[in-house]
Design an enzyme around this catalytic site. Sequence first.
Site, PDB file in Angstrom:
ATOM      1  CE  LYS A   1      -3.025   2.885  -7.474  1.00  0.00           C
ATOM      2  NZ  LYS A   1      -2.602   1.563  -6.961  1.00  0.00           N
TER       3      LYS A   1
ATOM      4  CB  SER B   1       1.266   2.300  -6.484  1.00  0.00           C
ATOM      5  OG  SER B   1       0.106   1.480  -6.624  1.00  0.00           O
TER       6      SER B   1
ATOM      7  CB  SER C   1      -0.562  -0.790  -4.444  1.00  0.00           C
ATOM      8  OG  SER C   1       0.742  -0.967  -4.927  1.00  0.00           O
TER       9      SER C   1
END
Lengths: 490, 99
Positions: free
Chosen positions: A79, A154, A178
Amino acid sequence: MSLTTKTAVELAALIASGEASAVEVTQAHLDRIAEVDGRVHAFLHVDTDGALAAAREVDSRRAAGAELGPLAGVPIAVKDVIATKGVPTTAGSKILEGWRPPYNATLVERLRAAGTVMLGKTNMDEFAMGSSTEYSAYGPTFNPWDLTRIPGGSGGGSAAALAAYEAPISIGTDTGGSIRQPGAVTGTVGAKPTYGGTSRYGLVAFSSSLDTPGPCARNVLDAALLHAAIAGHDPRDSTSIPAPVPDVVAAARLGASGDLTGVKIGLVREFSGEGAESGVMSAFTETVEALTKLGAEVVEVSCPHFQYALPAYYLIAPSECSSNLARFDGVRFGLRVGDDGNRSLEEVMSLTREAGFGPEVKRRIILGTFALSSGYYDAYYGQAQKVRTLITRDFTSAFEQVDVLVSPTTPFTAFELGARTADPYQMYLADLYTIPTNLYGGPAISVPCGLSDGLPVGFQVMAPTLADDRMYRIAAAVESVIGVLTPPAL
Amino acid sequence: MAAISREEVAHLARLSRLAVTEQELDVFAGQLDVILQSVARIGDVAAGDIPPTSHSVPLTNVLREDVVVPGLTREEALSGAPDQAENRFRVPQILTEEA
């Protein structure tokens, strides 16, 4: 033989035995990214040269007779909120566009030590604020199950990369869900470790008392192996817990045997399904029944303050974000706007932040500034911190009665892009079931438990702090019944 | 009753060093009002004698041995700077000529 549909365990075995080289495995995934990522947009940056160099190193070590770890040569996606030395790191924001950190996050160092091969950085809601990856400054990610729908957020990029077979494992961060919520809506596995069980050193901070990096995978055992590779005390992080990491890999293998005799599972009465889609509740209920057939005892427990978790979270997280994001001032790194020689530092700072931050980040900064401001502090932020105590007490009381708590991961399956952006509070409801555990700090995992109208549903297992192994055992048992979901071909 | 006014949002944006447009002010004021009204119910639960939890892990000062170790080089530290001069971060003026 398609290398991209294999699990991390299978790929590591192929590499260890010499049936495939790490370079071949890496190239296969780079080819897959080139083939499908134009439609999925899971990646913000693909580090082709770095990945192939890392893969060659693994092949050299193997040729030299070195003992390889359980994930050596396995490609991984990371990420974009995690600092990677010399590789662009933007946190999904324009304010960090082009920034190449001069250092690595601890977990990136650990991934390298484990021999994994980083393919690149995945798309995300800006500064990890969002539940749909529509708040990325670089455009949304699309759900491989249905390209008109959101992949969760997210960490939508980290989850979509798995469902699109662009990477076998990936890293996410979980502040309010997330990792788990994207896992649920993409039919993959996502685990939030115990807060402090994985190092936050090198994360672009959003809400420091909640942010937790963790593993994403297509199956529970791969997630456990990745968890084991990144977890453990880090002296560079003052919130890192100096305690042994439970044997999550052994727990995943134990759960896969499908025996839950003696295990007590708690159903949260307050999560009985109000506001949830019926298809989600059906898949969840059927899975609970399946667990009883494996020997588990299921009882209902009450966690009366869970209903206040969402409001408490949406005061605490923005408050911490308003403080953390003060560092983006156009001085030391990132964007600078309006520096024409005629404007003061304060004016340049305001213009830079206006240009660099997107709408959700601005909303949360303003909300956090409000919650922390004189006259409102006691009524909002102070009260939210007391609610956090009550939620922790709910968990403590529940875990005196049961081994784990279970719930659906999300109240609804993947919604269509744009369906909730006009109403932020409706968007926030996506994290209704995931947020309590962030406020408490314990571990939780989402594992697929079936489909609703052709879209994946997630099953959440929550465990006591530092009992991460317990949740892997139950998640693996769920997987032994449901199996691994296969998304439609792209 | 509105929990937050447009003027308050403008004030908070200034405090946050955020230049917001008139249009953004209209949108944010409405949205923040909805959010604040939705979260206000936390006031219903926690009585005064409940200790607040700020962090799930007890925070302690972490000190290392007082030994010099290599840090970032000057070049590395400045590598992401939007502007630099004479091996330092260059910032816009802070004081005006009159100050």
